[in-house]
Design a protein around this motif. Sequence first.
Motif, short mmCIF file in Angstrom:
data_model
loop_
_atom_site.label_atom_id
_atom_site.label_comp_id
_atom_site.label_asym_id
_atom_site.label_seq_id
_atom_site.Cartn_x
_atom_site.Cartn_y
_atom_site.Cartn_z
N ILE A 104 81.45 41.10 -63.87
CA ILE A 104 80.75 40.95 -62.60
C ILE A 104 79.31 41.42 -62.79
CG2 ILE A 104 80.77 41.49 -60.13
CD1 ILE A 104 83.74 42.44 -60.62
N PRO A 105 78.39 40.50 -63.08
CA PRO A 105 76.98 40.90 -63.23
C PRO A 105 76.39 41.33 -61.89
CG PRO A 105 77.21 38.51 -63.39
CD PRO A 105 78.59 39.06 -63.32
N ALA A 106 75.75 42.48 -61.89
CA ALA A 106 75.05 42.98 -60.70
C ALA A 106 73.55 42.81 -60.96
CB ALA A 106 75.40 44.44 -60.44
N LEU A 107 72.98 41.78 -60.36
CA LEU A 107 71.59 41.43 -60.62
C LEU A 107 70.66 42.35 -59.84
CD1 LEU A 107 71.89 37.53 -60.33
CD2 LEU A 107 72.39 39.01 -62.28
N MET A 108 69.71 42.96 -60.54
CA MET A 108 68.78 43.90 -59.93
C MET A 108 67.36 43.38 -60.05
SD MET A 108 70.44 47.42 -61.44
CE MET A 108 69.09 48.41 -60.78
N ASN A 109 66.63 43.38 -58.95
CA ASN A 109 65.25 42.94 -58.97
C ASN A 109 64.46 43.83 -59.93
OD1 ASN A 109 62.33 42.79 -58.08
ND2 ASN A 109 63.23 41.24 -56.74
N PRO A 110 63.71 43.23 -60.86
CA PRO A 110 63.00 44.04 -61.85
C PRO A 110 61.92 44.94 -61.27
CG PRO A 110 62.36 41.73 -62.00
CD PRO A 110 63.53 41.79 -61.10
N SER A 111 61.53 44.70 -60.01
CA SER A 111 60.49 45.52 -59.39
C SER A 111 61.04 46.75 -58.69
CB SER A 111 59.69 44.68 -58.39
OG SER A 111 59.03 43.62 -59.04
N LEU A 112 62.34 46.93 -58.68
CA LEU A 112 62.90 48.13 -58.04
C LEU A 112 62.34 49.39 -58.70
CD1 LEU A 112 66.73 47.46 -57.52
CD2 LEU A 112 64.97 47.61 -55.77
N PRO A 113 61.86 50.35 -57.91
CA PRO A 113 61.41 51.62 -58.49
C PRO A 113 62.55 52.32 -59.22
CG PRO A 113 60.73 51.41 -56.19
CD PRO A 113 61.70 50.31 -56.45
N ALA A 114 62.20 53.16 -60.18
CA ALA A 114 63.20 53.78 -61.04
C ALA A 114 64.22 54.60 -60.26
CB ALA A 114 62.49 54.66 -62.09
N ASP A 115 63.75 55.40 -59.29
CA ASP A 115 64.70 56.26 -58.57
C ASP A 115 65.66 55.43 -57.72
OD1 ASP A 115 62.54 55.53 -56.93
OD2 ASP A 115 62.83 57.26 -55.61
N VAL A 116 65.15 54.34 -57.13
CA VAL A 116 66.00 53.46 -56.34
C VAL A 116 66.99 52.75 -57.26
CG1 VAL A 116 66.03 51.44 -54.83
CG2 VAL A 116 64.25 53.17 -54.57
N ALA A 117 66.51 52.27 -58.39
CA ALA A 117 67.38 51.57 -59.34
C ALA A 117 68.50 52.47 -59.83
CB ALA A 117 66.55 51.05 -60.51
N ALA A 118 68.16 53.72 -60.16
CA ALA A 118 69.17 54.64 -60.67
C ALA A 118 70.24 54.92 -59.62
CB ALA A 118 68.51 55.94 -61.13
N GLU A 119 69.83 55.15 -58.39
CA GLU A 119 70.79 55.40 -57.33
C GLU A 119 71.63 54.16 -57.05
OE1 GLU A 119 73.07 57.08 -54.37
OE2 GLU A 119 71.84 58.01 -55.95
N TYR A 120 71.02 53.00 -57.10
CA TYR A 120 71.74 51.74 -56.88
C TYR A 120 72.83 51.57 -57.95
CZ TYR A 120 72.46 46.74 -56.02
OH TYR A 120 73.01 45.51 -55.74
N ILE A 121 72.49 51.83 -59.21
CA ILE A 121 73.47 51.73 -60.31
C ILE A 121 74.62 52.69 -60.09
CG2 ILE A 121 73.80 52.09 -62.78
CD1 ILE A 121 70.85 51.13 -63.12
N ARG A 122 74.32 53.91 -59.63
CA ARG A 122 75.39 54.89 -59.36
C ARG A 122 76.32 54.38 -58.27
NH1 ARG A 122 71.18 58.64 -60.47
NH2 ARG A 122 70.53 58.73 -58.29
N ARG A 123 75.74 53.80 -57.21
CA ARG A 123 76.57 53.28 -56.13
C ARG A 123 77.41 52.09 -56.55
NH1 ARG A 123 72.89 53.65 -50.58
NH2 ARG A 123 72.17 55.81 -50.89
N LEU A 124 76.92 51.33 -57.52
CA LEU A 124 77.72 50.21 -58.04
C LEU A 124 78.95 50.69 -58.78
CD1 LEU A 124 74.94 47.94 -59.64
CD2 LEU A 124 76.33 47.35 -57.65
N ARG A 125 78.87 51.90 -59.34
CA ARG A 125 79.91 52.41 -60.25
C ARG A 125 80.06 51.44 -61.42
NH1 ARG A 125 84.88 53.51 -56.38
NH2 ARG A 125 85.88 54.08 -58.35
N ALA A 126 78.92 51.00 -61.95
CA ALA A 126 78.90 50.05 -63.05
C ALA A 126 79.46 50.68 -64.31
CB ALA A 126 77.46 49.58 -63.28
#
Length: 543
Positions: A104-126
């Motif tokens: 299940i690929p979770a596509l992330m916008n490349p412009s997401l700031p680092a702190d937002v991206a990191a928290e988003y990845i944690r919430r995905l439980r990737a």
Amino acid sequence: MSTSIAGIRAALAADPDLGAGNVLPKLIEHGAPLDGPGMTFDTEVDGLPAWRGLTLGELHERVAARAAWLNGRGVRPRDPVALYVSDPADCVLNFLALVWLGAIPALMNPSLPADVAAEYIRRLRAVGLLTDADHTKRLAGQEVDLDLVIDAADTGSGDPAAAPAPYHHHRDDPIAVTHSSGTTRMPTAVVHSHASLFAATRTIRLKAPRAQGTERVLSALPAAHAAMIGTINQALCNRSELLYLSQRGDGAAVLGAIERWKPTGVFGFAVTWAELARYDLHEYDLDSVALWFNTGDCAHEPHVRRLVAVGSHDTATREGVKRVKGSSFIDGLGSTEMGHSAFHITHRIDTQRYGRCVGRPHIFAEVALLDPATGQEVPVGSVGHFALKSPTLAPGYWNDSLNTYRNRLNGYYLTGDLMYRDADGYYYHVDRAVDAVDLGGGEWLYTAMSEERILKACPDVRDCTVVAVPAPGGVFTDVLLSLHTWADQAADRTEAIRAALSEAAAATLRKVVVIDDSELIVGPTGKVRKFLMRQRHLADVAA
């Protein structure tokens, strides 16, 4: 088995197992010619030069190589893998490889700031992160606790012959997680199924002849988006050529790509057309373009009229088919959660139905405009909350049952859009619910509709943003203008703008300001974040 375009499309339409997660392997299964169109990127792919189109066979091989490499690193069915890369080729090819494996690929916008991206990845439980060198540096210092971190530069080195058989998807299997921009900083993770993200293609694309303008498509849409999945699947099913552009946010780059590649259709968001409005389109060679296709936010009339005035299209005459000036613009209001636009309308040089009209519903969409307090439909001409039942709808939000069910009412999904319907059955978009402001006495200020009226009334304004701030003492509205280069920067447009607004909205006007685009707060897709703009202007009002 027919290998003609019509034959392949008929075979795909008749295949009950076809869906958003397996179009590429299904094309091979149904005998599509390997030397037919695959995909084109404006960046290098595995040593192949930029702008060189991959054939279907080469595309299949490059995806198989990545599937083999990822499988060898332990990626398995149902594994959520975050995909955080800049290059559309890395995004598209690894997306196709991951769904090949049933992951299940979770596509992330490349412009997401680092702190937002990191928290988003944690919430995905990737279980893993597939990224590139730039984003690896961006995430340095962030807490991203993953055992599997993959460099996108490595995945193409796999052996295509070692790829496992493509995963057999059930219609309800998740095939992607994409994210909306959100009204603040943290995006919401939207899950799409094998059936939901293919329902529109199956219902209205494969069952109709290939539309004029879709033979050779340039996509200025973001790669890390649900729109990418729909676009590549539609192009592959249509056996169309497709170029995925990397510099999609640069109007000059888009125009340059059109002149170089000569597409028959150009796909983009409303921000794409606002960018193109910076330029005199008649100075560019755009004759190849018969179709402009918009999704996401509704496009503004002045931007649309500039586009349909250029390009050319085939038309039937008594003397036969002739190429004539002018193109078509399809406006398809949609969102990540909707999976596909629910409405359709086509603008041409000779059409007049604007005013943020999004058209009539597609045959697969059941639409209602509801009063959220009662759950009942509002009368014709009254503004209500857009509610949708559709096979295209995303099943919900990943790891977020609260928001999955919060946005449901009487079996409908509430999109967050405000609309009204006229007596002829046409629908008009007035605003996002979070951006509309209650002025009291039954009056509302609709920011999007106000922007539409300002742009129509002031032809020297290229784009504008209306920021309405509820504050002690009433509502205060600021209008931020981006002008055409030829406009008089010092001219006072206050009264013209006041006259363009509704009487109730005009009474709240505080100031009109010419700004540079860098002063706007925008999200990863280029959309203005009015929630954050209001916070900034509220501080200004309080001062």
